[in-house]
Enzyme design. Structure first.
Site, PDB file in Angstrom:
ATOM      1  N   TRP A   1      -3.106  -3.327   7.344  1.00 39.54           N
ATOM      2  CA  TRP A   1      -4.167  -2.360   7.586  1.00 39.54           C
ATOM      3  C   TRP A   1      -5.439  -3.167   7.864  1.00 39.54           C
ATOM      4  O   TRP A   1      -5.836  -3.999   7.028  1.00 39.54           O
ATOM      5  CB  TRP A   1      -4.329  -1.506   6.328  1.00 39.54           C
TER       6      TRP A   1
ATOM      7  N   LYS B   1      -3.569  10.705   1.317  1.00 42.88           N
ATOM      8  CA  LYS B   1      -2.334  11.145   1.983  1.00 42.88           C
ATOM      9  C   LYS B   1      -1.534  12.068   1.078  1.00 42.88           C
ATOM     10  O   LYS B   1      -1.081  13.113   1.494  1.00 42.88           O
ATOM     11  CB  LYS B   1      -1.457   9.955   2.362  1.00 42.88           C
TER      12      LYS B   1
ATOM     13  N   ASP C   1      -1.750  -2.437  -2.640  1.00 50.41           N
ATOM     14  CA  ASP C   1      -2.390  -1.326  -1.936  1.00 50.41           C
ATOM     15  C   ASP C   1      -1.393  -0.170  -2.019  1.00 50.41           C
ATOM     16  O   ASP C   1      -0.301  -0.235  -1.449  1.00 50.41           O
ATOM     17  CB  ASP C   1      -2.661  -1.721  -0.477  1.00 50.41           C
TER      18      ASP C   1
END
Ligand code: LMR
Length: 438
Positions: free
Chosen positions: A163, A282, A246
């Protein structure tokens, strides 16, 4: 040099504060403190959304930003979120007072339990700290800053690819001396280069921060097997490295929180100290509420308050106090068994829709006879497929077919629907058969 003086409130005489002035009837540009500021590059993933919105074609599809869409192609406010919001709106006892700097307690404790499991030894022994942050980004930033200031952290390792904001945070914002990379994606076979990954991590210097995607790796959708995680844990221990998970997609990847948290929990079971940044964007669809938590697992409960107090100082200077709304929604759901069950149903529904879109896209490409292998579409996991399309082919998708995705070839599977998947498959077929990458 800009100093606090430059921006004094009462310095009305300063030409530096004047955009332009008139001299003898002629407009002249005056000196400005901003004259040397160069325009920054747009953030690709959000620029795509802007470009997509400006496109007037009825065929347009935005496969860019990682956000869930229903089969009608629209955002989904989770029914359990709606329900809790309605309860909150009716509750006159709630107010808008500041939260503690470390966040809403019910939220941080719920988030820690969610990632580590209720019976985690780290929780039972009071060795786990939860600290509220502005979504995953804020949690990573807070952790990166803390490690830099208090653990002499200066070298961080990220997978290739990763990312992009990992670079933004560790390199540009917190200014680690080095952000190094470890091998992850093997382009030829479109899978994980585990040997390369293990070799690179093994070569890391003691104390280096190793960014690990806990599940649903962004952008590749390729995860480690449990045996591979065990090997990485071994290397981390041997080499005395500092893992930083993460955890942006816990629950969203398989629809099962336990499965998606397996790697993190395994590291606890091995007595490894680590950081884990959690985002609820999310899994709860709370993208713009910025709901995040930083979990820190340490090997001694004595450190907890010291770490927390230092993090409070960092957070104080960044955002001072975290926002309440989204955190309260998540806390309410995580701490209520009936609501939690309802939410589990939602994450199952979202991840199942992604699985079925993977299958449909794969079947369409297969029946079109699109050259190449496409098994990776069904083998990868989570929100994204790393298609293997090159930048020219991505440009072709956009120019010829009004389909928007990142130049890396990452596509957001949640933006595919039963109505647009055939169009997307035909477009992929077209660019693959007519555009060659160098
Ligand atoms: C993404 O990867 O598309 C999202 O996580 C949005 C972002 O912040 O990059």
């Amino acid at each position: 040099m800009l100093t606090a003086e430059t921006f004094r409130d009462d310095d009305t005489q300063s030409t530096q504060c004047t955009i332009h002035s008139r001299k003898k009837g002629k407009k002249v540009m005056a000196k400005s403190v901003f004259s040397n500021v160069q325009a920054g590059l747009p953030i690709a993933v959000f620029q795509l959304t802007i470009d997509y919105k400006a496109d007037t074609s009825p065929l347009k599809v935005n496969l860019g930003v990682g956000a869930y869409r229903t089969d009608d192609g629209v955002p989904w406010v989770l029914p359990v979120v709606r329900q809790v919001e309605e309860q909150m709106a009716a509750d006159r006892s709630l107010d808008h007072e500041y939260l503690p700097i470390s966040g809403l307690q019910d939220f941080t404790s719920g988030a820690v339990r969610m990632i580590l499991g209720d019976d985690s030894p780290a929780i039972v022994q009071n060795r786990a700290l939860g600290f509220q942050a502005l979504s995953g980004t804020g949690a990573i930033r807070l952790g990166a800053d803390f490690i830099h200031k208090h653990l002499n952290g200066n070298v961080a390792y990220v997978p290739v690819p990763t990312w992009p904001n990992h670079y933004g945070i560790f390199q540009k914002a917190v200014q680690y001396k080095e952000v190094r990379t470890y091998r992850y994606w093997r382009a030829e076979s479109r899978d994980l280069d585990f040997e390369g990954m293990a070799e690179d991590i093994k070569a890391a210097p003691e104390g280096a921060v190793i960014i690990l995607h806990a599940c649903a790796h962004n952008p590749t959708g390729v995860d480690l097997t449990t045996d591979q995680w065990k090997k990485i844990a071994e290397i981390v221990q041997e080499r005395k490295l500092l893992p930083f998970f993460d955890c942006a997609y816990i629950g969203f990847a398989t629809g099962d929180v336990e499965k998606d948290s397996w790697a993190v929990r395994y590291f606890v079971s091995k007595g490894i100290e680590f950081f884990a940044a959690q985002s609820f964007s999310k899994s709860f669809g709370l993208y713009n509420e910025r709901v995040g938590n930083l979990t820190v697992v340490m090997n001694n409960a004595d450190y907890k308050n010291r770490i927390k107090s230092q993090m409070e100082l960092i957070a104080r200077a960044m955002w001072s106090n975290p926002p309440n709304h989204g955190a309260r929604i998540v806390a309410t759901v995580l701490n209520n068994p009936a609501l939690y069950k309802q939410w589990q149903g939602h994450i199952k529904e979202m991840s199942s829709r992604v699985f079925s879109m993977r299958e449909m896209l794969y079947q369409h490409l297969k029946s079109l006879g699109t050259p190449g292998t496409w098994n990776h579409i069904v083998d990868q996991i989570g929100m994204f497929t790393f298609t293997g399309l090159g930048p020219k082919q991505v440009q072709g998708l956009r120019n010829r077919h009004h389909i928007y995705c990142l130049s890396t070839g990452r596509i957001n599977m949640c933006a595919l629907t039963t109505k647009n998947v055939e169009h997307v498959a035909k477009a992929i077929h077209d660019v693959v058969t007519t555009i060659t990458e160098d």
